[in-house]
Enzyme design. Structure first.
Site, PDB file in Angstrom:
ATOM      1  N   HIS A  85       7.029   1.259  -6.588  1.00 24.53           N
ATOM      2  CA  HIS A  85       5.890   1.163  -5.663  1.00 24.53           C
ATOM      3  C   HIS A  85       6.130  -0.024  -4.726  1.00 24.53           C
ATOM      4  O   HIS A  85       6.634  -1.058  -5.136  1.00 24.53           O
ATOM      5  CB  HIS A  85       4.578   0.985  -6.434  1.00 24.53           C
ATOM      6  CG  HIS A  85       3.386   1.186  -5.547  1.00 24.53           C
ATOM      7  ND1 HIS A  85       2.956   0.211  -4.678  1.00 24.53           N
ATOM      8  CD2 HIS A  85       2.573   2.253  -5.357  1.00 24.53           C
ATOM      9  CE1 HIS A  85       1.914   0.683  -3.995  1.00 24.53           C
ATOM     10  NE2 HIS A  85       1.662   1.919  -4.391  1.00 24.53           N
ATOM     11  N   GLU A 157       5.474   7.121   0.702  1.00 27.81           N
ATOM     12  CA  GLU A 157       4.308   6.285   0.990  1.00 27.81           C
ATOM     13  C   GLU A 157       4.668   5.258   2.067  1.00 27.81           C
ATOM     14  O   GLU A 157       5.243   4.205   1.755  1.00 27.81           O
ATOM     15  CB  GLU A 157       3.884   5.511  -0.267  1.00 27.81           C
ATOM     16  CG  GLU A 157       3.464   6.378  -1.425  1.00 27.81           C
ATOM     17  CD  GLU A 157       2.514   5.621  -2.347  1.00 27.81           C
ATOM     18  OE1 GLU A 157       1.397   6.118  -2.549  1.00 27.81           O
ATOM     19  OE2 GLU A 157       2.874   4.552  -2.841  1.00 27.81           O
TER      20      GLU A 157
HETATM   21  P1  PGA Z   1      -4.023   4.255  -1.183  1.00 26.37           P
HETATM   22  O1  PGA Z   1      -2.826   3.820  -2.151  1.00 26.37           O
HETATM   23  O2  PGA Z   1      -4.305   5.702  -1.457  1.00 26.37           O
HETATM   24  O3  PGA Z   1      -5.167   3.347  -1.575  1.00 26.37           O
HETATM   25  O4  PGA Z   1      -3.565   4.012   0.218  1.00 26.37           O
HETATM   26  C1  PGA Z   1      -1.756   4.688  -2.429  1.00 26.37           C
HETATM   27  C2  PGA Z   1      -0.755   3.979  -3.286  1.00 26.37           C
HETATM   28  O5  PGA Z   1      -0.546   2.767  -3.109  1.00 26.37           O
HETATM   29  O6  PGA Z   1      -0.134   4.602  -4.175  1.00 26.37           O
END
Ligand code: PGA
Length: 233
Positions: A85, A157
Site C-alpha cells: 500500500h 491506486e
Molecule cells: P480511499 O482509500 O478509498 O479512502 O481513497 C483507498 C485505499 O487507500 O486503499
C-alpha cells in the site's frame, strides 16, 4: 467482482465489534473481503464476507519483535493480504524488494496477495504513470512461478486519488488497466482511490475493472451497501 475493504488503522475494539455486526447485514452477490486492523483478525466471525490482512512480515515466524508472519495469518484463517500500500511505501519506506519477499511468503502459505501499485501526482504530471506501474509490478512479482504470479490480485491506486475525493477519468483508468492486462492477462485488477457510492456510477462503466479496494467507504456500512447495490444494477 471483488470488493476489498481496507479499514486502515481505524476502529477501537468496541467499535470494531459494532462494525462487524453491521457488516453481517451486507447483502450482495459480489465477493467482499474485509481487512481490519491486525488486532481484530482473531475476532472475525462473518459468514457473508472473507478475511484479509492489511500487512504481513517480510520474515518467516521467529525472532522478529512486533512482526506478524504469514504462518500466523493463515492460522487465523486469513485468506487475502494487502501488500505494498502506498501509505506503507511512503511513510514506512517499504521497498519493492520487501514487497516481493512478502508476496512469496504469502503465496507459500496459501494467502492471496492484493498488491497495490500506483503513481504519485508528480509522476502523473511528468507522464510517468505507465512506467512506474510496470516497474512496481515487475519488481514485486520477480522470481515467482507463473502459477503463483497469476494468483495475485492487483489494485491500481493512484496515490493522488487516495482519500482526496479525486478519481482518474475512465479513459485514464482504461489506459492503465489495458497496459497491466497486456503483461498480466490472467490477474484480477481492482481500482482503489476515493471510490464511493456516488462516483461508482461513472466507475462501473469501465469494463476492465474487476473490483474495488475501498478505504474511507469501508468504514461506512450503509454507504457501502448502497455502493454494492449500484454496482449490481
Ligand atoms: P480511499 O482509500 O478509498 O479512502 O481513497 C483507498 C485505499 O487507500 O486503499
Amino acid at each position: 467482482m471483488i470488493i476489498a475493504l481496507n479499514n486502515k488503522s481505524n476502529l477501537t475494539k468496541t467499535e470494531f465489534i459494532t462494525y462487524q455486526s453491521e457488516l453481517s447485514k451486507i447483502k450482495t452477490t459480489h465477493q467482499v473481503i474485509v481487512c481490519p486492523s491486525s488486532l481484530y483478525l482473531g475476532l472475525f466471525n462473518l459468514k457473508n464476507i472473507e478475511l484479509g490482512s492489511q500487512n504481513v512480515s517480510s520474515f518467516t515466524m521467529g525472532a522478529h519483535t512486533g512482526e506478524i508472519a504469514a504462518q500466523q495469518l493463515i492460522s487465523l484463517n486469513v485468506k487475502y493480504c494487502i501488500v505494498g500500500h502506498s501509505e506503507r511505501r511512503e511513510k514506512l519506506k517499504e521497498t519493492d524488494e520487501q514487497i516481493n519477499q512478502k508476496i512469496k511468503l504469502l503465496l507459500n502459505n496459501n494467502i492471496i496477495p492484493i498488491l497495490c501499485i500506483g503513481e504519485s501526482a508528480t509522476a502523473k504530471a511528468e507522464g510517468k504513470t505507465l512506467e512506474i506501474i510496470q516497474k512496481q509490478l515487475q519488481e514485486a512479482t520477480q522470481d515467482l512461478s507463473l502459477e503463483h504470479r497469476e494468483k495475485i490480485i492487483f489494485a491500481y491506486e493512484p496515490i493522488w486519488s487516495i482519500g482526496t475525493g479525486n478519481i482518474p477519468t475512465p479513459q485514464e483508468i482504461v489506459e492503465v488497466f489495458t497496459k497491466i492486462k497486456e503483461s498480466y492477462p490472467h490477474n484480477k485488477v481492482l481500482y482503489g482511490g476515493s471510490a464511493n457510492d456516488t462516483n461508482i456510477d461513472t466507475l462501473k462503466k469501465v469494463p476492465e475493472i474487476d473490483g474495488y479496494l475501498l478505504g474511507g467507504l469501508s468504514l461506512q456500512p450503509k454507504k457501502l451497501q448502497s455502493f454494492l447495490e449500484k454496482l449490481e444494477n
